[in-house]
Structures are given as C-alpha cells and as structure tokens.
Design a protein around this motif. Structure first.
Motif, PDB file in Angstrom:
ATOM      1  N   GLY A  22       0.790  -1.222   0.000  1.00  0.00           N
ATOM      2  CA  GLY A  22       0.000   0.000   0.000  1.00  0.00           C
ATOM      3  C   GLY A  22       0.822   1.272   0.000  1.00  0.00           C
ATOM      4  O   GLY A  22       0.282   2.364  -0.216  1.00  0.00           O
ATOM      5  N   GLY A  23       2.109   1.144   0.224  1.00  0.00           N
ATOM      6  CA  GLY A  23       2.995   2.296   0.282  1.00  0.00           C
ATOM      7  C   GLY A  23       3.463   2.754  -1.086  1.00  0.00           C
ATOM      8  O   GLY A  23       3.017   2.243  -2.126  1.00  0.00           O
ATOM      9  N   SER A  24       4.372   3.723  -1.053  1.00  0.00           N
ATOM     10  CA  SER A  24       4.865   4.336  -2.292  1.00  0.00           C
ATOM     11  C   SER A  24       6.388   4.432  -2.267  1.00  0.00           C
ATOM     12  O   SER A  24       7.009   4.519  -1.201  1.00  0.00           O
ATOM     13  CB  SER A  24       4.289   5.747  -2.458  1.00  0.00           C
ATOM     14  OG  SER A  24       2.894   5.734  -2.557  1.00  0.00           O
ATOM     15  N   LEU A  25       6.953   4.429  -3.451  1.00  0.00           N
ATOM     16  CA  LEU A  25       8.373   4.691  -3.656  1.00  0.00           C
ATOM     17  C   LEU A  25       8.528   5.448  -4.960  1.00  0.00           C
ATOM     18  O   LEU A  25       7.708   5.288  -5.879  1.00  0.00           O
ATOM     19  CB  LEU A  25       9.186   3.392  -3.747  1.00  0.00           C
ATOM     20  CG  LEU A  25       9.542   2.632  -2.481  1.00  0.00           C
ATOM     21  CD1 LEU A  25      10.236   1.322  -2.843  1.00  0.00           C
ATOM     22  CD2 LEU A  25      10.420   3.459  -1.565  1.00  0.00           C
ATOM     23  N   ARG A  26       9.598   6.248  -5.045  1.00  0.00           N
ATOM     24  CA  ARG A  26       9.934   6.882  -6.307  1.00  0.00           C
ATOM     25  C   ARG A  26      11.348   6.473  -6.697  1.00  0.00           C
ATOM     26  O   ARG A  26      12.313   6.717  -5.953  1.00  0.00           O
ATOM     27  CB  ARG A  26       9.846   8.402  -6.241  1.00  0.00           C
ATOM     28  CG  ARG A  26      10.019   9.036  -7.621  1.00  0.00           C
ATOM     29  CD  ARG A  26       9.862  10.538  -7.615  1.00  0.00           C
ATOM     30  NE  ARG A  26      11.070  11.208  -7.177  1.00  0.00           N
ATOM     31  CZ  ARG A  26      11.374  12.474  -7.482  1.00  0.00           C
ATOM     32  NH1 ARG A  26      10.544  13.184  -8.234  1.00  0.00           N
ATOM     33  NH2 ARG A  26      12.480  13.030  -7.028  1.00  0.00           N
ATOM     34  N   LEU A  27      11.436   5.838  -7.844  1.00  0.00           N
ATOM     35  CA  LEU A  27      12.740   5.445  -8.388  1.00  0.00           C
ATOM     36  C   LEU A  27      13.245   6.528  -9.332  1.00  0.00           C
ATOM     37  O   LEU A  27      12.457   7.183 -10.019  1.00  0.00           O
ATOM     38  CB  LEU A  27      12.631   4.127  -9.142  1.00  0.00           C
ATOM     39  CG  LEU A  27      12.045   2.940  -8.382  1.00  0.00           C
ATOM     40  CD1 LEU A  27      12.082   1.688  -9.261  1.00  0.00           C
ATOM     41  CD2 LEU A  27      12.757   2.706  -7.074  1.00  0.00           C
ATOM     42  N   SER A  28      14.563   6.677  -9.350  1.00  0.00           N
ATOM     43  CA  SER A  28      15.206   7.615 -10.266  1.00  0.00           C
ATOM     44  C   SER A  28      16.183   6.872 -11.151  1.00  0.00           C
ATOM     45  O   SER A  28      16.802   5.899 -10.729  1.00  0.00           O
ATOM     46  CB  SER A  28      15.955   8.702  -9.489  1.00  0.00           C
ATOM     47  OG  SER A  28      15.088   9.457  -8.681  1.00  0.00           O
ATOM     48  N   CYS A  29      16.320   7.349 -12.359  1.00  0.00           N
ATOM     49  CA  CYS A  29      17.279   6.809 -13.326  1.00  0.00           C
ATOM     50  C   CYS A  29      18.078   7.995 -13.848  1.00  0.00           C
ATOM     51  O   CYS A  29      17.554   8.810 -14.618  1.00  0.00           O
ATOM     52  CB  CYS A  29      16.537   6.110 -14.446  1.00  0.00           C
ATOM     53  SG  CYS A  29      17.584   5.589 -15.825  1.00  0.00           S
ATOM     54  N   ALA A  30      19.313   8.097 -13.404  1.00  0.00           N
ATOM     55  CA  ALA A  30      20.160   9.221 -13.793  1.00  0.00           C
ATOM     56  C   ALA A  30      21.097   8.807 -14.922  1.00  0.00           C
ATOM     57  O   ALA A  30      21.741   7.757 -14.840  1.00  0.00           O
ATOM     58  CB  ALA A  30      20.964   9.707 -12.594  1.00  0.00           C
ATOM     59  N   GLY A  31      21.152   9.633 -15.946  1.00  0.00           N
ATOM     60  CA  GLY A  31      22.030   9.353 -17.072  1.00  0.00           C
ATOM     61  C   GLY A  31      23.301  10.175 -17.027  1.00  0.00           C
ATOM     62  O   GLY A  31      23.300  11.307 -16.523  1.00  0.00           O
ATOM     63  N   SER A  32      24.379   9.610 -17.560  1.00  0.00           N
ATOM     64  CA  SER A  32      25.631  10.331 -17.711  1.00  0.00           C
ATOM     65  C   SER A  32      26.312   9.868 -18.982  1.00  0.00           C
ATOM     66  O   SER A  32      26.040   8.776 -19.485  1.00  0.00           O
ATOM     67  CB  SER A  32      26.555  10.121 -16.514  1.00  0.00           C
ATOM     68  OG  SER A  32      26.916   8.760 -16.396  1.00  0.00           O
ATOM     69  N   GLY A  33      27.160  10.722 -19.539  1.00  0.00           N
ATOM     70  CA  GLY A  33      27.872  10.370 -20.758  1.00  0.00           C
ATOM     71  C   GLY A  33      27.129  10.714 -22.024  1.00  0.00           C
ATOM     72  O   GLY A  33      27.712  10.690 -23.119  1.00  0.00           O
ATOM     73  N   ALA A  34      25.859  10.988 -21.920  1.00  0.00           N
ATOM     74  CA  ALA A  34      25.039  11.369 -23.067  1.00  0.00           C
ATOM     75  C   ALA A  34      23.738  11.950 -22.542  1.00  0.00           C
ATOM     76  O   ALA A  34      23.363  11.731 -21.388  1.00  0.00           O
ATOM     77  CB  ALA A  34      24.757  10.179 -23.980  1.00  0.00           C
ATOM     78  N   SER A  35      23.055  12.642 -23.412  1.00  0.00           N
ATOM     79  CA  SER A  35      21.798  13.259 -23.009  1.00  0.00           C
ATOM     80  C   SER A  35      20.653  12.272 -23.137  1.00  0.00           C
ATOM     81  O   SER A  35      20.447  11.672 -24.201  1.00  0.00           O
ATOM     82  CB  SER A  35      21.531  14.482 -23.886  1.00  0.00           C
ATOM     83  OG  SER A  35      20.315  15.092 -23.519  1.00  0.00           O
TER      84      SER A  35
END
Length: 123
Positions: free
Chosen positions: A15-28
């Motif tokens: 029932g809970g929540s999470l926010r995942l992030s995906c960070a890029g490097s080396g290119a846009s």
C-alpha cells in the motif's frame, strides 16, 4: 557512452509508495526512449513503463497501470518512476534502460541498462 544509474529502491509496506530515479551520464537522455523493467527471482524481465524522448508518449504494463507513473526531467538528465499502492507482487529488481528507436517494452529494443535497484514490498 551512456551510463544509467538507478536509485530509490528499498523496503516498503504493502500500500505504500516509492519513487525510483534513473540518472544518465555520458550522453543526453533526451535522445532516448527510456523504459523501466523489473525482474523477480525465477521470472523473466518484465516491462513496466516507457516514456518517449520528448515525454509526450507513455506506455505502461498492464500490471502497473493506474498505480505507477513515469516522467522525465531532461534538464536533470533523469527519468522517474513513481510507484503507488505497492503490492507484494511488485517485489523485484527494477532496471531502467535506454533505446534510440524503442517503440515498446520489448527488452531487445533497449541498448543501455542500469545495474538495478531492489524494491521489496512486505505484507
């Protein structure tokens, strides 16, 4: 070469929540379609959500529709996956991936992959 790093995983109650992030490097990242995938032990990798390079087109797997939201902030070179109403069956390693010409959540359409972040949902 593009590199992707996921973060934000963890242990959460059902029932809970999470926010995942995906960070890029080396290119846009705005050159790429970005997909989120997940893989539970003993199961095949499953497509969760994708977002087009512009952010104007979204697609979700049936099991997460109306619960998960994908978004991107090209200024931060980051894509997010907001996960609400989490269920125990959402437990998996979550991966983000990038593909220049991806049009679906087929694994083979993505060229670059992150190392994954574990999401565990307890009952």
């Amino acid at each position: 070469q593009l590199q992707l790093v996921e973060s934000g995983g963890g242990l959460v109650q059902s029932g809970g929540s999470l926010r995942l992030s995906c960070a890029g490097s080396g290119a846009s990242l705005d050159l790429y379609v970005i997909g989120w995938f997940r893989q539970a032990p003993g199961k095949e990798r499953e497509g969760v959500a994708l977002i087009s390079s512009s952010g104007g087109s979204l697609n979700y797997g049936d099991s997460v529709k109306d619960r998960f939201t994908i978004s991107r902030d090209n200024a931060k070179n980051t894509v997010y996956l907001q996960m609400n109403s989490l269920k125990t069956e959402d437990t998996a390693v979550y991966y983000c991936a990038a593909g220049r010409i991806a049009t679906s959540l087929a694994v083979h359409e993505y060229d670059y992959w992150g190392q994954g972040t574990q999401v565990t949902v307890s009952s």
